[in-house]
Design a protein around this motif. Structure first.
Motif, PDB file in Angstrom:
ATOM      1  N   THR A  93      -8.054 -34.643   9.693  1.00 33.67           N
ATOM      2  CA  THR A  93      -7.898 -34.670  11.157  1.00 33.67           C
ATOM      3  C   THR A  93      -7.117 -33.587  11.503  1.00 33.67           C
ATOM      4  OG1 THR A  93      -8.221 -37.182  11.621  1.00 33.67           O
ATOM      5  CG2 THR A  93      -7.529 -35.618  13.621  1.00 33.67           C
ATOM      6  N   VAL A  94      -6.055 -33.310  10.748  1.00 36.07           N
ATOM      7  CA  VAL A  94      -5.156 -32.301  11.141  1.00 36.07           C
ATOM      8  C   VAL A  94      -5.871 -30.966  10.673  1.00 36.07           C
ATOM      9  CG1 VAL A  94      -2.891 -31.072  10.558  1.00 36.07           C
ATOM     10  CG2 VAL A  94      -3.052 -33.627  10.893  1.00 36.07           C
ATOM     11  N   LEU A  95      -6.427 -30.897   9.450  1.00 33.92           N
ATOM     12  CA  LEU A  95      -7.004 -29.490   9.115  1.00 33.92           C
ATOM     13  C   LEU A  95      -8.039 -29.176  10.115  1.00 33.92           C
ATOM     14  CD1 LEU A  95      -7.248 -30.219   5.435  1.00 33.92           C
ATOM     15  CD2 LEU A  95      -5.490 -28.708   6.339  1.00 33.92           C
ATOM     16  N   LEU A  96      -8.826 -30.112  10.469  1.00 33.85           N
ATOM     17  CA  LEU A  96      -9.708 -29.915  11.305  1.00 33.85           C
ATOM     18  C   LEU A  96      -9.529 -29.428  12.857  1.00 33.85           C
ATOM     19  CD1 LEU A  96     -12.548 -32.669  10.814  1.00 33.85           C
ATOM     20  CD2 LEU A  96     -12.731 -30.334   9.967  1.00 33.85           C
ATOM     21  N   SER A  97      -8.308 -29.925  13.227  1.00 30.35           N
ATOM     22  CA  SER A  97      -7.779 -29.274  14.528  1.00 30.35           C
ATOM     23  C   SER A  97      -7.185 -27.864  14.528  1.00 30.35           C
ATOM     24  CB  SER A  97      -6.701 -30.529  14.872  1.00 30.35           C
ATOM     25  OG  SER A  97      -5.618 -30.421  14.009  1.00 30.35           O
ATOM     26  N   ARG A  98      -6.902 -27.717  13.258  1.00 26.92           N
ATOM     27  CA  ARG A  98      -6.387 -26.195  13.165  1.00 26.92           C
ATOM     28  C   ARG A  98      -7.457 -25.217  12.825  1.00 26.92           C
ATOM     29  NH1 ARG A  98      -1.032 -27.118   9.249  1.00 26.92           N
ATOM     30  NH2 ARG A  98      -0.041 -28.252  10.790  1.00 26.92           N
ATOM     31  N   LEU A  99      -8.563 -25.556  12.563  1.00 26.07           N
ATOM     32  CA  LEU A  99      -9.746 -24.798  12.604  1.00 26.07           C
ATOM     33  C   LEU A  99     -10.017 -24.008  13.634  1.00 26.07           C
ATOM     34  CD1 LEU A  99     -12.274 -26.617  10.172  1.00 26.07           C
ATOM     35  CD2 LEU A  99     -10.725 -24.598   9.509  1.00 26.07           C
ATOM     36  N   LYS A 100     -10.391 -22.610  13.634  1.00 25.81           N
ATOM     37  CA  LYS A 100     -10.751 -22.088  15.038  1.00 25.81           C
ATOM     38  C   LYS A 100     -12.146 -22.175  15.259  1.00 25.81           C
ATOM     39  CE  LYS A 100      -7.549 -18.171  14.085  1.00 25.81           C
ATOM     40  NZ  LYS A 100      -7.534 -16.434  14.018  1.00 25.81           N
ATOM     41  N   PRO A 101     -12.640 -22.246  16.655  1.00 24.06           N
ATOM     42  CA  PRO A 101     -13.991 -22.506  16.821  1.00 24.06           C
ATOM     43  C   PRO A 101     -14.822 -21.202  16.512  1.00 24.06           C
ATOM     44  CG  PRO A 101     -12.769 -21.658  19.041  1.00 24.06           C
ATOM     45  CD  PRO A 101     -11.745 -22.101  17.932  1.00 24.06           C
ATOM     46  N   ALA A 102     -15.994 -21.732  15.882  1.00 20.18           N
ATOM     47  CA  ALA A 102     -16.912 -20.872  15.346  1.00 20.18           C
ATOM     48  C   ALA A 102     -17.240 -19.295  16.432  1.00 20.18           C
ATOM     49  CB  ALA A 102     -18.290 -21.048  15.292  1.00 20.18           C
ATOM     50  N   ALA A 103     -17.190 -18.090  15.862  1.00 20.43           N
ATOM     51  CA  ALA A 103     -17.266 -17.011  16.703  1.00 20.43           C
ATOM     52  C   ALA A 103     -18.685 -16.925  17.159  1.00 20.43           C
ATOM     53  CB  ALA A 103     -16.795 -15.781  15.912  1.00 20.43           C
ATOM     54  N   PRO A 104     -19.044 -16.594  18.433  1.00 17.55           N
ATOM     55  CA  PRO A 104     -20.507 -16.580  18.933  1.00 17.55           C
ATOM     56  C   PRO A 104     -20.824 -15.228  18.227  1.00 17.55           C
ATOM     57  CG  PRO A 104     -18.938 -16.072  20.737  1.00 17.55           C
ATOM     58  CD  PRO A 104     -18.064 -16.464  19.558  1.00 17.55           C
ATOM     59  N   SER A 105     -22.012 -15.063  18.197  1.00 18.36           N
ATOM     60  CA  SER A 105     -22.553 -13.676  17.667  1.00 18.36           C
ATOM     61  C   SER A 105     -23.260 -13.194  18.989  1.00 18.36           C
ATOM     62  CB  SER A 105     -23.892 -14.023  16.683  1.00 18.36           C
ATOM     63  OG  SER A 105     -23.340 -14.864  15.652  1.00 18.36           O
ATOM     64  N   VAL A 106     -23.237 -11.671  18.915  1.00 17.94           N
ATOM     65  CA  VAL A 106     -23.272 -10.879  20.054  1.00 17.94           C
ATOM     66  C   VAL A 106     -24.258  -9.586  19.334  1.00 17.94           C
ATOM     67  CG1 VAL A 106     -22.824  -9.387  22.189  1.00 17.94           C
ATOM     68  CG2 VAL A 106     -21.381 -11.624  21.354  1.00 17.94           C
ATOM     69  N   GLU A 107     -25.349  -9.195  19.904  1.00 22.97           N
ATOM     70  CA  GLU A 107     -26.263  -8.134  19.508  1.00 22.97           C
ATOM     71  C   GLU A 107     -25.357  -6.987  19.818  1.00 22.97           C
ATOM     72  OE1 GLU A 107     -28.669  -7.855  17.822  1.00 22.97           O
ATOM     73  OE2 GLU A 107     -29.022 -10.038  17.464  1.00 22.97           O
ATOM     74  N   MET A 108     -25.312  -5.964  18.661  1.00 23.08           N
ATOM     75  CA  MET A 108     -24.311  -4.809  19.215  1.00 23.08           C
ATOM     76  C   MET A 108     -24.992  -3.813  19.953  1.00 23.08           C
ATOM     77  SD  MET A 108     -21.508  -3.465  18.331  1.00 23.08           S
ATOM     78  CE  MET A 108     -20.599  -1.832  18.468  1.00 23.08           C
ATOM     79  N   ALA A 109     -26.379  -3.991  19.746  1.00 23.64           N
ATOM     80  CA  ALA A 109     -27.514  -3.016  20.782  1.00 23.64           C
ATOM     81  C   ALA A 109     -27.327  -3.172  22.062  1.00 23.64           C
ATOM     82  CB  ALA A 109     -28.873  -3.118  20.286  1.00 23.64           C
ATOM     83  N   THR A 110     -26.816  -4.361  22.355  1.00 30.15           N
ATOM     84  CA  THR A 110     -26.736  -4.772  24.189  1.00 30.15           C
ATOM     85  C   THR A 110     -25.381  -4.405  24.665  1.00 30.15           C
ATOM     86  OG1 THR A 110     -25.908  -6.920  23.561  1.00 30.15           O
ATOM     87  CG2 THR A 110     -28.337  -6.686  23.653  1.00 30.15           C
ATOM     88  N   LEU A 111     -24.512  -3.934  23.799  1.00 33.36           N
ATOM     89  CA  LEU A 111     -22.872  -3.690  24.239  1.00 33.36           C
ATOM     90  C   LEU A 111     -22.872  -2.209  24.309  1.00 33.36           C
ATOM     91  CD1 LEU A 111     -20.969  -6.089  21.672  1.00 33.36           C
ATOM     92  CD2 LEU A 111     -21.922  -6.447  24.087  1.00 33.36           C
ATOM     93  N   TRP A 112     -21.682  -1.615  25.031  1.00 36.45           N
ATOM     94  CA  TRP A 112     -21.339  -0.332  25.139  1.00 36.45           C
ATOM     95  C   TRP A 112     -19.969  -0.114  24.678  1.00 36.45           C
ATOM     96  CZ3 TRP A 112     -18.775   1.532  30.492  1.00 36.45           C
ATOM     97  CH2 TRP A 112     -18.707   2.934  30.371  1.00 36.45           C
ATOM     98  N   PRO A 113     -19.948   0.315  23.494  1.00 35.41           N
ATOM     99  CA  PRO A 113     -18.701   0.632  22.473  1.00 35.41           C
ATOM    100  C   PRO A 113     -18.149   2.107  22.809  1.00 35.41           C
ATOM    101  CG  PRO A 113     -20.477   0.951  21.092  1.00 35.41           C
ATOM    102  CD  PRO A 113     -21.077   0.438  22.396  1.00 35.41           C
ATOM    103  N   ASP A 114     -16.918   2.257  22.727  1.00 35.72           N
ATOM    104  CA  ASP A 114     -16.103   3.409  22.700  1.00 35.72           C
ATOM    105  C   ASP A 114     -15.072   3.453  21.819  1.00 35.72           C
ATOM    106  OD1 ASP A 114     -16.005   6.149  23.277  1.00 35.72           O
ATOM    107  OD2 ASP A 114     -15.229   5.719  25.252  1.00 35.72           O
TER     108      ASP A 114
END
Length: 417
Positions: free
Chosen positions: A31-52
């Motif tokens: 339980t302690v180990l699971l509570s310390r786990l970070k939520p899974a990162a969502p995936s985002v299409e790079m083609a839809t973003l505006w980087p600089d």
């Protein structure tokens, strides 16, 4: 036959106790180990973003606004007198000179007044001639009387001189001499009076003629005014340019002062830009600007800043300093950029969707060598149209996401596909 095992019950109880202990120990740990786990990162299409990428170097601060091209000089042509529009001679778009007739108005009462003023002037001019003749005749009569008195005076003076000579010789009595001298003195006085009267008559003649001339000039001015008003029933452009708009229709009755048409000079245009009031505080007269007509870019300079704000924008007039491209005309929609200042050595990046000057925001920064981006806090400085100064939170070479990332506000990291 079954052989009973010794301690079987005891071993079974021990196994259950050990298993329960293991379960009670593992569950909290998991339980302690699971509570310390970070939520899974969502995936985002790079083609839809505006980087600089964050850069360091010179940054040009400017502001942008939409606007239109408008003529520098616009003339509204008014009706000088009351009248009815009887004829329209031109349509909008026509090129005109100062004396080009656009409308013809009619006003029968004004035309009648002009005719009356003309006859009154002619009557006054005839009266002036008649008065001059009468005064000349009167003056001649007075001159004749003066000449007669002068002749009688000279005769009396000669007679008195003759009688004086005869009296010295004793040829006539002294009484005759005295009578001659009295007559000569009387005629001398009358002669002086006639000379003065002749001078007064001359001054009176000039005064009466001057009064009549004033009356004639007054009637002439009235006649010229009426004729001018009649002539102004032919409405002229007033200066060289292009007819932009007709404001009345044929048959319409218009009072004096009504605007009839609008004339402008399409070759002398300026740009009226609408700048957001939050960005207009740094604009000053004389700053450089560029106007995009979508058929060419024209350089210019700020010539006027409206002191009032309307609907959240401030109107800025830009004087165009370059040649107008083909198709440039009044009311053409344009984009304008005004240069505020040039910053020599600053850390900057493209302007985020929600980035405001002198504010602190969060951006997703790409982790080098991975396909992940993490949220970082960034302190912003001065802004431009497309770039913004970075004060804290980023370094040269950092790649950040400038797009609207509000959909991932609940996550501190994302995965880029």
């Amino acid at each position: 036959m079954d052989v009973p095992r010794k301690n079987a019950r005891r071993n079974k109880i021990i196994r259950r106790i050990v298993f329960a202990a293991i379960v009670l120990t593992v569950i909290p740990v998991v339980t302690v180990l699971l509570s310390r786990l970070k939520p899974a990162a969502p995936s985002v299409e790079m083609a839809t973003l505006w980087p600089d990428t964050v850069k360091r170097g010179p940054m040009l601060r400017d502001v942008r606004g939409l606007g239109t091209l408008v003529p520098e000089d616009v003339l509204l042509i008014p009706a000088v007198t009351d009248g009815r529009v009887s004829k329209r001679l031109l349509l909008p778009g026509s090129m005109v000179r100062a004396d080009t007739i656009i409308f013809e108005l009619t006003n029968p009462q004004l035309e009648t007044d002009a005719i009356d003023a003309e006859f009154n002037l002619k009557a006054a001019e005839a009266g002036l001639v008649d008065l001059r003749v009468q005064l000349q005749s009167k003056g001649l009569d007075q001159q004749a009387v003066a000449a007669q008195i002068r002749g009688e005076f000279h005769q009396a003076r000669l007679k008195a001189d003759r009688d004086a000579e005869l009296a010295r010789e004793g040829l006539i009595p002294d009484l005759d001499l005295k009578l001659s001298l009295v007559a000569a003195d009387e005629l001398s006085t009358r002669n002086d009076l006639e000379v003065k009267r002749l001078s007064i008559v001359s001054e009176s003649v000039e005064a009466q003629l001057a009064a009549q001339r004033v009356k004639v000039e007054q009637l002439r001015a009235l006649y010229q005014l009426k004729r001018s008003q009649v002539e102004q029933l032919k409405v002229r452009a007033g200066f060289e340019g292009q007819l932009q708009q007709l404001l009345v229709e044929v048959g319409q009755q218009v009072p004096a002062g009504t605007s009839l048409a609008k004339v402008a000079q399409p070759w002398k245009l300026k740009a009226d830009l609408k700048i957001a009031e939050t960005q207009a505080k740094d604009i000053m007269i004389g700053q450089k600007a560029s106007i995009d007509t979508r058929n060419g870019i024209i350089p210019g300079r700020v010539m006027r800043i409206d002191p009032a704000s309307v609907n959240g924008t401030v109107t800025v007039d830009v004087k165009l300093e370059g040649d107008l491209p083909p198709g440039a005309r009044p009311d053409l929609s344009v984009d304008g950029n005004i240069e505020l200042e040039k910053l020599d050595d600053v850390l900057y990046v493209g302007r985020p969707v929600f980035g405001q000057a002198h504010s602190t925001i969060t951006l997703f920064k790409r982790v080098p060598g991975t396909d992940e981006a993490v949220r970082v806090q960034v302190k912003l400085g001065r802004t431009s149209v497309n770039t913004i100064e970075i004060l804290e939170g980023l370094s040269v070479g950092d790649q950040v996401i400038l797009s609207d990332m509000s959909a991932w506000d609940a996550y501190d990291r994302i995965r880029l596909n």
